[in-house]
Motif scaffolding. Structure first.
Motif, PDB file in Angstrom:
ATOM      1  N   GLY A  75     145.077 -33.187 -25.374  1.00 56.68           N
ATOM      2  CA  GLY A  75     145.625 -34.356 -26.482  1.00 56.68           C
ATOM      3  C   GLY A  75     145.953 -33.839 -27.800  1.00 56.68           C
ATOM      4  O   GLY A  75     146.974 -34.174 -28.308  1.00 56.68           O
ATOM      5  N   SER A  76     145.046 -33.356 -28.644  1.00 57.12           N
ATOM      6  CA  SER A  76     145.040 -32.906 -29.700  1.00 57.12           C
ATOM      7  C   SER A  76     144.478 -31.425 -30.178  1.00 57.12           C
ATOM      8  O   SER A  76     144.187 -31.308 -31.403  1.00 57.12           O
ATOM      9  CB  SER A  76     144.341 -34.108 -30.697  1.00 57.12           C
ATOM     10  N   VAL A  77     144.208 -30.791 -29.385  1.00 57.10           N
ATOM     11  CA  VAL A  77     143.874 -29.430 -29.408  1.00 57.10           C
ATOM     12  C   VAL A  77     142.734 -29.493 -30.472  1.00 57.10           C
ATOM     13  O   VAL A  77     142.302 -28.631 -31.462  1.00 57.10           O
ATOM     14  CB  VAL A  77     144.933 -28.455 -30.097  1.00 57.10           C
ATOM     15  N   ALA A  78     141.681 -30.284 -29.948  1.00 54.71           N
ATOM     16  CA  ALA A  78     140.304 -30.290 -30.619  1.00 54.71           C
ATOM     17  C   ALA A  78     139.299 -29.284 -29.936  1.00 54.71           C
ATOM     18  O   ALA A  78     139.745 -28.850 -28.907  1.00 54.71           O
ATOM     19  CB  ALA A  78     139.902 -31.591 -30.443  1.00 54.71           C
ATOM     20  N   PHE A  79     138.250 -29.005 -30.658  1.00 47.20           N
ATOM     21  CA  PHE A  79     137.642 -27.829 -30.394  1.00 47.20           C
ATOM     22  C   PHE A  79     135.991 -28.367 -30.117  1.00 47.20           C
ATOM     23  O   PHE A  79     135.486 -29.039 -31.041  1.00 47.20           O
ATOM     24  CB  PHE A  79     137.340 -26.732 -31.105  1.00 47.20           C
ATOM     25  N   ASP A  80     135.245 -28.377 -29.002  1.00 41.48           N
ATOM     26  CA  ASP A  80     134.190 -28.771 -28.734  1.00 41.48           C
ATOM     27  C   ASP A  80     133.054 -27.801 -29.658  1.00 41.48           C
ATOM     28  O   ASP A  80     133.472 -26.575 -29.718  1.00 41.48           O
ATOM     29  CB  ASP A  80     133.604 -28.908 -27.339  1.00 41.48           C
ATOM     30  N   ASN A  81     132.196 -28.237 -30.032  1.00 42.66           N
ATOM     31  CA  ASN A  81     130.968 -27.249 -30.542  1.00 42.66           C
ATOM     32  C   ASN A  81     130.333 -26.473 -29.652  1.00 42.66           C
ATOM     33  O   ASN A  81     129.219 -26.867 -29.091  1.00 42.66           O
ATOM     34  CB  ASN A  81     130.108 -28.038 -31.460  1.00 42.66           C
ATOM     35  N   LEU A  82     130.722 -25.214 -29.681  1.00 49.80           N
ATOM     36  CA  LEU A  82     130.256 -24.393 -28.411  1.00 49.80           C
ATOM     37  C   LEU A  82     128.909 -23.877 -28.714  1.00 49.80           C
ATOM     38  O   LEU A  82     128.043 -23.943 -27.582  1.00 49.80           O
ATOM     39  CB  LEU A  82     131.200 -23.044 -28.422  1.00 49.80           C
ATOM     40  N   ARG A  83     128.624 -23.670 -29.727  1.00 53.10           N
ATOM     41  CA  ARG A  83     127.270 -23.195 -30.140  1.00 53.10           C
ATOM     42  C   ARG A  83     125.984 -24.296 -30.001  1.00 53.10           C
ATOM     43  O   ARG A  83     125.039 -24.243 -29.121  1.00 53.10           O
ATOM     44  CB  ARG A  83     126.785 -22.608 -31.516  1.00 53.10           C
ATOM     45  N   GLU A  84     126.375 -25.467 -30.346  1.00 53.79           N
ATOM     46  CA  GLU A  84     125.419 -26.484 -30.192  1.00 53.79           C
ATOM     47  C   GLU A  84     125.644 -26.895 -28.603  1.00 53.79           C
ATOM     48  O   GLU A  84     124.371 -27.033 -28.026  1.00 53.79           O
ATOM     49  CB  GLU A  84     125.998 -28.104 -30.799  1.00 53.79           C
ATOM     50  N   ILE A  85     126.561 -26.792 -27.909  1.00 56.35           N
ATOM     51  CA  ILE A  85     126.472 -27.187 -26.555  1.00 56.35           C
ATOM     52  C   ILE A  85     125.877 -26.164 -25.829  1.00 56.35           C
ATOM     53  O   ILE A  85     125.186 -26.350 -24.842  1.00 56.35           O
ATOM     54  CB  ILE A  85     127.924 -27.340 -25.947  1.00 56.35           C
ATOM     55  N   GLY A  86     126.217 -24.839 -26.241  1.00 58.29           N
ATOM     56  CA  GLY A  86     125.514 -23.665 -25.579  1.00 58.29           C
ATOM     57  C   GLY A  86     123.843 -23.671 -25.706  1.00 58.29           C
ATOM     58  O   GLY A  86     123.135 -23.468 -24.700  1.00 58.29           O
ATOM     59  N   GLN A  87     123.655 -24.143 -26.726  1.00 64.45           N
ATOM     60  CA  GLN A  87     122.163 -24.151 -26.896  1.00 64.45           C
ATOM     61  C   GLN A  87     121.487 -25.218 -26.103  1.00 64.45           C
ATOM     62  O   GLN A  87     120.372 -25.047 -25.395  1.00 64.45           O
ATOM     63  CB  GLN A  87     121.735 -24.480 -28.394  1.00 64.45           C
ATOM     64  N   VAL A  88     122.005 -26.539 -25.782  1.00 66.73           N
ATOM     65  CA  VAL A  88     121.513 -27.602 -25.026  1.00 66.73           C
ATOM     66  C   VAL A  88     121.757 -26.988 -23.623  1.00 66.73           C
ATOM     67  O   VAL A  88     120.566 -27.210 -22.789  1.00 66.73           O
ATOM     68  CB  VAL A  88     122.558 -28.721 -25.212  1.00 66.73           C
ATOM     69  N   CYS A  89     122.738 -26.594 -23.228  1.00 66.77           N
ATOM     70  CA  CYS A  89     122.797 -25.934 -21.927  1.00 66.77           C
ATOM     71  C   CYS A  89     121.745 -24.930 -21.540  1.00 66.77           C
ATOM     72  O   CYS A  89     121.039 -24.867 -20.359  1.00 66.77           O
ATOM     73  CB  CYS A  89     124.013 -25.273 -21.532  1.00 66.77           C
TER      74      CYS A  89
END
Ligand code: PLP
Length: 577
Positions: free
Chosen positions: A248-262
């Protein structure tokens, strides 16, 4: 058609293609045809007798071309780019003529090896860490060309699902895989592409959508909150899809934060960078890759913005044995002598030294809590004391971090094929054939289909013919033109850009009611000079305007903007007088 005629007609075809691309600006980008138009123009049945090539091709020119959307046009702004280029077309031509199938090393040694080489080049070019490459013999990482981003997402989800089911099956040997499946849950942002939802549907797992923040970005805290809530309910979080460059808007998820949770919850992290991945060839955009080393798989489409024609989706995994476990079949007709050095993208053997490390990880986190009991309608989690015998001891070792040097032994007796209802061995020969095969455990399967095209050729041609500098120039030029369009929109008080522009796409709208922008888009598309599609985020309707062609010029952008202003003026006059 024989050789002599082919030499003549194929050369004419090359001229036709070059004329088409050279003059594409003159064509109406969106066709003015109605559904069913072609049925009225072509016969209902295939011809009984051979037809002359010139007659066939006349129909292409007269009937087919007027019914196409011209995706290579500079006035095409719908979806995302689907670019081609001359070196890519040459790769496609040669690959079509050779028509080799690259499913095992033996089925096409050069095809297979070129794919590995091109994927290593590309991985380095976009700044992926070494763990995703296939350069060192003892590295389980590697890249594979899939058809689409949707397929890469599905492959990743299925690999993660197998990993989770094997884990749960070991902890809950009394339960069937079908029962365990009901406990699995995966996550993506509310801005993720519909292909993620589709993967969940095909994989028969629940999907939870995480509310994105004001920048349409999925954040770690929201994800963790959801995961903890689901664990409380007895569910097992097993896969997260982060998007770099939402549709929709070429937004970016916060990979580092998400990676740490994973990492904390031992969930597989897949990164879908379908469009934006191409931009990482330019170091100045790699800040969005921060944390990528925490991902388990990563995919983007060179077939979108990198001028490699469709289909070509680059997918890398950190641990290719996870794919093997998922797609493990081993029919006799696909086997060949393999010392362990060759990759078989469909079936084959990988370096026998590869250890199955990732399963350990999931146990360390979920091992205690993931044991499931079903008690009437209620599903609860067992605690550690309910674990039995050896498993308990081994899991305990993992939890305490006292890995005894061979973390594989916990899984030695779990074959994916033992998961009831999953990965049933079928060799198409009427019965299962169990031949002695020293490499069986290391046999790798990287994709869903068996047959695969020689796609590496066109990718390799593009990488070589443009070079890193040419590809970077192309990406930067697309972004510069998007900035130019953004400036034009921002300078006009009647319009607004609700989300900041990222990379080569501007999402804009007329100020006021959504209906105004909807009418604007409808009329623009009906006129056929330019073509765009909408997006809607958090109730706000916008027109997406990506730069899609390497042939787009400053003047094309000015012409599109004139067209938009003309139509907007008409609409505003209609509504407000
Ligand atoms: N993911 C994202 C973020 C996309 O934007 C798209 C399509 O534009 C896809 C996945 C699906 O891509 P494909 O058509 O290669 O499956």
């Amino acid at each position: 058609m024989e050789h002599t005629e082919f030499r003549v007609k194929a050369k004419e075809m090359v001229d036709y293609i070059a004329d088409y691309l050279e003059n594409i600006r003159d064509r109406r980008v969106y066709p003015g045809v109605q559904p069913g138009y072609l049925h009225k123009l072509l016969p209902k049945e295939a011809p009984q007798l051979p037809e002359k090539w010139d007659e066939i091709f006349r129909d292409v020119d007269e009937h087919i071309m007027p019914g196409l959307v011209h995706w290579q046009s500079p006035h095409m702004h719908a979806y995302f780019p689907a670019l081609t280029s001359y070196p890519s077309i040459m790769g496609e031509m040669l690959s079509s003529a050779l028509n080799v199938l690259c499913f095992t090393w033996a089925s096409s040694p050069a095809g297979t090896e070129l794919e590995t080489i091109a994927m290593n080049w590309l991985g380095k070019l976009i700044g992926l860490p070494d763990c995703f490459l296939n350069e060192k013999n003892d590295s389980p990482g590697g890249g594979v060309i899939q058809t689409t981003a949707s397929e890469a997402t599905l492959v990743s989800l299925l690999a993660a699902r197998t990993r989770a089911l094997m884990e749960l099956s070991k902890l809950n040997p009394e339960l069937q895989a079908s029962e365990l499946l009901g406990h699995l849950i995966c996550y993506c942002s509310d801005q993720a592409h519909s292909s993620v939802e589709k993967a969940g549907l095909i994989g028969l797992v629940r999907t939870r959508y995480i509310e994105s923040d004001e920048n349409q970005s999925m954040r770690g805290d929201k994800l963790e909150e959801a995961i903890l809530g689901d664990k409380e309910k007895g569910l097992v979080p097993f896969w997260v899809c982060a998007t770099l460059g939402t549709t929709g808007s070429v937004a970016f998820d916060n990979l580092r934060e998400i990676g740490q949770v994973c990492e904390k919850h031992a969930a597989w992290l897949h990164v879908d960078a379908a469009y934006a991945g191409s931009a990482f060839v330019c170091p100045e955009y790699r800040h969005w890759l921060d944390g990528v080393e925490l991902a388990d798989s990563f995919a983007f489409n060179p077939s979108k913005w990198l001028m490699v024609n469709f289909d070509c989706t680059a997918m890398w995994v950190k641990d290719s044995t996870a794919l093997h476990r998922t797609f493990n079949v081993n029919p006799i007709y696909l086997r060949h002598e393999n010392s362990g050095k060759a990759i078989d993208y469909m079936v084959g053997s990988q370096n026998p030294n590869i250890k199955k490390k990732s399963l350990k990880k999931i146990n360390m986190i979920n091992g205690v809590s993931n044991q499931i009991i079903t008690n009437g309608d209620e599903t609860k989690l067992k605690d550690e004391k309910l674990m039995n015998g050896d498993i308990k001891e081994k899991v305990k070792k993992d939890i305490n971090g006292n890995v005894n040097g061979d973390d594989d032994d916990l899984y030695d007796d779990i074959e994916p094929n033992n998961l009831a209802g999953y990965n049933k061995m079928s060799h198409g020969c009427g019965e299962d054939i169990q031949l002695e095969d020293p490499n069986k455990k290391e046999m790798l399967h990287w994709q869903i289909p068996l047959s695969r095209r020689f796609r590496a050729l066109k990718l390799w041609f593009v990488l070589r013919n443009y070079g890193v500098s040419g590809i970077q120039k192309h990406i930067r030029e697309g972004i510069r033109l998007a900035q130019k369009f953004e400036a034009l929109v921002l300078a006009d008080q009647r319009f607004e850009i609700p989300q900041p522009r990222n990379l080569g796409m501007v999402a804009f709208r007329l100020r006021g009611d959504n209906a105004l922008t909807e009418r604007l888009l409808k009329r623009l598309n009906a006129r056929g000079y330019m073509h765009a599609v909408p997006a809607c985020f958090k109730g706000v309707y916008v027109i997406r305007f990506p730069i899609t062609s390497q042939r787009t010029t400053n003047q094309d952008i000015l012409d599109d903007w004139d067209e938009i202003k003309t139509v907007a003026k008409e609409i505003l006059m209609d509504v407000f007088g």
